[in-house]
Scaffold this active site. Structure first.
Site, mmCIF file in Angstrom:
data_model
loop_
_atom_site.group_PDB
_atom_site.id
_atom_site.type_symbol
_atom_site.label_atom_id
_atom_site.label_comp_id
_atom_site.label_asym_id
_atom_site.label_seq_id
_atom_site.Cartn_x
_atom_site.Cartn_y
_atom_site.Cartn_z
ATOM 1 N N HIS A 1 0.861 -1.182 0.000
ATOM 2 C CA HIS A 1 0.000 0.000 0.000
ATOM 3 C C HIS A 1 0.895 1.229 0.000
ATOM 4 O O HIS A 1 2.124 1.105 0.073
ATOM 5 C CB HIS A 1 -0.940 -0.020 1.233
ATOM 6 C CG HIS A 1 -0.184 0.058 2.500
ATOM 7 N ND1 HIS A 1 0.288 -1.072 3.183
ATOM 8 C CD2 HIS A 1 0.254 1.123 3.214
ATOM 9 C CE1 HIS A 1 0.954 -0.677 4.247
ATOM 10 N NE2 HIS A 1 0.963 0.641 4.283
ATOM 11 N N HIS B 1 1.485 5.666 1.019
ATOM 12 C CA HIS B 1 1.192 6.885 1.784
ATOM 13 C C HIS B 1 1.624 8.047 0.900
ATOM 14 O O HIS B 1 2.665 7.964 0.231
ATOM 15 C CB HIS B 1 1.965 6.876 3.104
ATOM 16 C CG HIS B 1 1.649 5.688 3.972
ATOM 17 N ND1 HIS B 1 0.665 5.707 4.923
ATOM 18 C CD2 HIS B 1 2.173 4.423 3.977
ATOM 19 C CE1 HIS B 1 0.607 4.511 5.514
ATOM 20 N NE2 HIS B 1 1.506 3.710 4.945
ATOM 21 N N GLU C 1 5.848 8.682 5.111
ATOM 22 C CA GLU C 1 5.709 8.480 6.579
ATOM 23 C C GLU C 1 7.061 8.674 7.256
ATOM 24 O O GLU C 1 7.162 9.430 8.229
ATOM 25 C CB GLU C 1 5.163 7.078 6.859
ATOM 26 C CG GLU C 1 3.721 6.908 6.401
ATOM 27 C CD GLU C 1 2.897 6.072 7.352
ATOM 28 O OE1 GLU C 1 3.175 4.867 7.492
ATOM 29 O OE2 GLU C 1 1.972 6.636 7.963
ATOM 30 N N HIS D 1 4.842 0.725 1.060
ATOM 31 C CA HIS D 1 5.088 -0.283 2.102
ATOM 32 C C HIS D 1 4.705 -1.640 1.558
ATOM 33 O O HIS D 1 3.552 -1.843 1.180
ATOM 34 C CB HIS D 1 4.268 0.015 3.364
ATOM 35 C CG HIS D 1 4.779 1.189 4.108
ATOM 36 N ND1 HIS D 1 4.005 1.895 5.021
ATOM 37 C CD2 HIS D 1 5.970 1.830 4.071
ATOM 38 C CE1 HIS D 1 4.714 2.881 5.512
ATOM 39 N NE2 HIS D 1 5.913 2.867 4.963
ATOM 40 N N THR E 1 1.858 1.620 11.418
ATOM 41 C CA THR E 1 1.658 3.062 11.591
ATOM 42 C C THR E 1 0.165 3.405 11.656
ATOM 43 O O THR E 1 -0.226 4.563 11.518
ATOM 44 C CB THR E 1 2.315 3.859 10.445
ATOM 45 O OG1 THR E 1 1.636 3.534 9.217
ATOM 46 C CG2 THR E 1 3.792 3.524 10.327
ATOM 47 N N THR E 2 -0.663 2.353 11.849
ATOM 48 C CA THR E 2 -2.099 2.554 11.989
ATOM 49 C C THR E 2 -2.558 1.666 13.137
ATOM 50 O O THR E 2 -1.913 0.637 13.411
ATOM 51 C CB THR E 2 -2.830 2.162 10.688
ATOM 52 O OG1 THR E 2 -4.209 2.483 10.784
ATOM 53 C CG2 THR E 2 -2.697 0.683 10.402
HETATM 54 N N1 LIG Z 1 1.717 1.376 7.383
HETATM 55 S S1 LIG Z 1 0.909 0.095 7.868
HETATM 56 O O1 LIG Z 1 1.467 -1.075 7.266
HETATM 57 O O2 LIG Z 1 0.875 0.077 9.312
HETATM 58 C C1 LIG Z 1 -0.762 0.268 7.336
HETATM 59 C C2 LIG Z 1 -1.377 1.522 7.360
HETATM 60 F F1 LIG Z 1 -0.698 2.627 7.755
HETATM 61 C C3 LIG Z 1 -2.698 1.664 6.966
HETATM 62 F F2 LIG Z 1 -3.288 2.885 7.022
HETATM 63 C C4 LIG Z 1 -3.439 0.568 6.529
HETATM 64 S S2 LIG Z 1 -5.143 0.719 6.114
HETATM 65 C C5 LIG Z 1 -5.878 0.960 7.714
HETATM 66 C C6 LIG Z 1 -6.181 -0.390 8.380
HETATM 67 C C7 LIG Z 1 -7.233 -1.116 7.613
HETATM 68 C C8 LIG Z 1 -8.501 -0.535 7.472
HETATM 69 C C9 LIG Z 1 -9.477 -1.221 6.740
HETATM 70 C C10 LIG Z 1 -9.164 -2.439 6.112
HETATM 71 C C11 LIG Z 1 -10.218 -3.148 5.283
HETATM 72 O O3 LIG Z 1 -11.391 -2.707 5.326
HETATM 73 O O4 LIG Z 1 -9.854 -4.125 4.574
HETATM 74 C C12 LIG Z 1 -7.876 -2.997 6.238
HETATM 75 C C13 LIG Z 1 -6.903 -2.329 7.002
HETATM 76 C C14 LIG Z 1 -2.828 -0.688 6.493
HETATM 77 F F3 LIG Z 1 -3.543 -1.737 6.069
HETATM 78 C C15 LIG Z 1 -1.499 -0.853 6.894
HETATM 79 N N2 LIG Z 1 -0.912 -2.113 6.883
HETATM 80 C C16 LIG Z 1 -1.603 -3.246 7.426
HETATM 81 C C17 LIG Z 1 -1.917 -2.929 8.895
HETATM 82 C C18 LIG Z 1 -3.271 -3.400 9.363
HETATM 83 C C19 LIG Z 1 -3.331 -4.777 9.968
HETATM 84 C C20 LIG Z 1 -2.427 -5.817 9.415
HETATM 85 C C21 LIG Z 1 -2.551 -6.091 7.920
HETATM 86 C C22 LIG Z 1 -1.372 -5.754 7.070
HETATM 87 C C23 LIG Z 1 -0.713 -4.463 7.264
HETATM 88 ZN ZN LIG Z 2 2.009 1.834 5.495
#
Ligand SMILES: NS(=O)(=O)c1c(F)c(F)c(SCCc2ccc(C(=O)O)cc2)c(F)c1NC1CCCCCCC1
Ligand SMILES: [Zn+2]
Length: 257
Positions: free
Chosen positions: A92, A94, A104, A117, A198-199
């Site tokens: 994904h 940023h 980030e 990322h 980071t979330t």
């Molecule tokens: N930089 S990071 O890697 O921390 C990161 C972000 F900053 C992110 F902003 C995100 S997206 C926010 C979390 C999320 C929200 C909704 C859904 C869905 O509806 O499918 C899925 C996820 C996001 F998906 C991630 N990475 C994800 C962290 C969420 C939980 C683990 C899954 C893989 C990594």
């Molecule tokens: Zn990320």
């Protein structure tokens, strides 16, 4: 409402809202202060396998309201540059807005236009849900996006599909392509530190790699990322980066001088 109804979304929210580590002492992202980095020549270049996804394999691209996520097949593996083998789960981005950068991580206070990322989990676990709660359970490869003079042909593979996922919750299918082409041309030089998602739930289980070399996109391609995606409330999805977190004594390694 039948109380036996299993609502995965509700469980998902309960799972993320009841318990989180967002106030912990090993949070991400961070500002990489070059004068504080420590040279570690033991950090070897990465070996990627399975990253050249055939085009007859379809990958899901989704706008989840926070970023745009490309789900990856389960045969993309990385090792060597890491203490153990990791399996790619998703990638994904940023980004910022027109004229405001949105990476980030930052380097000596410089924020880049954007950041990719690629999220992996250790192959000692069978799911990312299990791995993300364990120290070292996740490995994220991060790289900076910046505007250059050339179009980036590999980025075109999924940027052309962004209009199909312009609203939160929309997803579409993208034909497979060489995922390693989304990373910098040279991957030998990188920074390494221990941090977090980071979330929320901000689990402190991420072995972070930030590449020294950046990824060049054209101005038009950067603008595609900044101007195409929206959240549920019709608000434009921009500036989706978390602020730099305190180091609390953590060190940043660099495998180059
Ligand atoms: N930089 S990071 O890697 O921390 C990161 C972000 F900053 C992110 F902003 C995100 S997206 C926010 C979390 C999320 C929200 C909704 C859904 C869905 O509806 O499918 C899925 C996820 C996001 F998906 C991630 N990475 C994800 C962290 C969420 C939980 C683990 C899954 C893989 C990594
Ligand atoms: Zn990320």
């Amino acid at each position: 409402h039948n109380e036996h109804t299993h609502s995965p979304h509700r469980d998902q929210m309960a799972w993320t809202s009841d318990f989180h580590s967002c106030g912990g002492a090993s949070q991400s992202p961070i500002n990489i202060q070059l004068s504080e980095t420590i040279f570690d020549p033991s950090l070897r270049p990465f070996l990627l396998s399975g990253f050249d996804v055939p085009e007859d394999e379809k990958l899901k691209l989704k706008n989840n309201g926070h970023t745009v996520v490309l789900d990856l097949p389960d045969n993309l593996l990385i090792h060597n540059g890491l203490p153990q083998e990791y399996r790619a789960a998703q990638l994904h981005f940023h980004w910022g807005s027109r004229g405001a950068p949105g990476s980030e991580h930052s380097v000596d206070g410089k924020r880049y236009s954007g950041e990719i990322h690629v999220v992996h989990y250790s192959t000692e676990y069978s799911t990312i849900q299990e791995a993300m709660t364990q120290p070292g359970g996740l490995a994220v490869l991060g790289a900076f996006l910046e505007a250059g003079s050339e179009e980036n042909p590999t980025y075109e593979h999924f940027l052309t599909y962004l209009p199909q996922v312009s609203n939160e919750g929309q997803d579409t299918e993208v034909p497979g392509f060489n995922i390693s082409g989304l990373l910098p041309g040279r991957m030998e030089r990188y920074y390494r530190y221990n941090g977090s998602l980071t979330t929320p739930p901000c689990f402190q289980s991420v072995n972070w790699t930030i590449f020294n070399d950046t990824i060049k996109l054209s101005e038009r391609q950067i603008s595609m990322l900044e101007d195409t995606l929206h959240r549920d409330d019709e608000e434009i999805l921009q500036l989706n980066f978390r602020n730099a977190q305190h180091m609390h004594g953590r060190i940043i390694l660099a495998n180059f001088r």
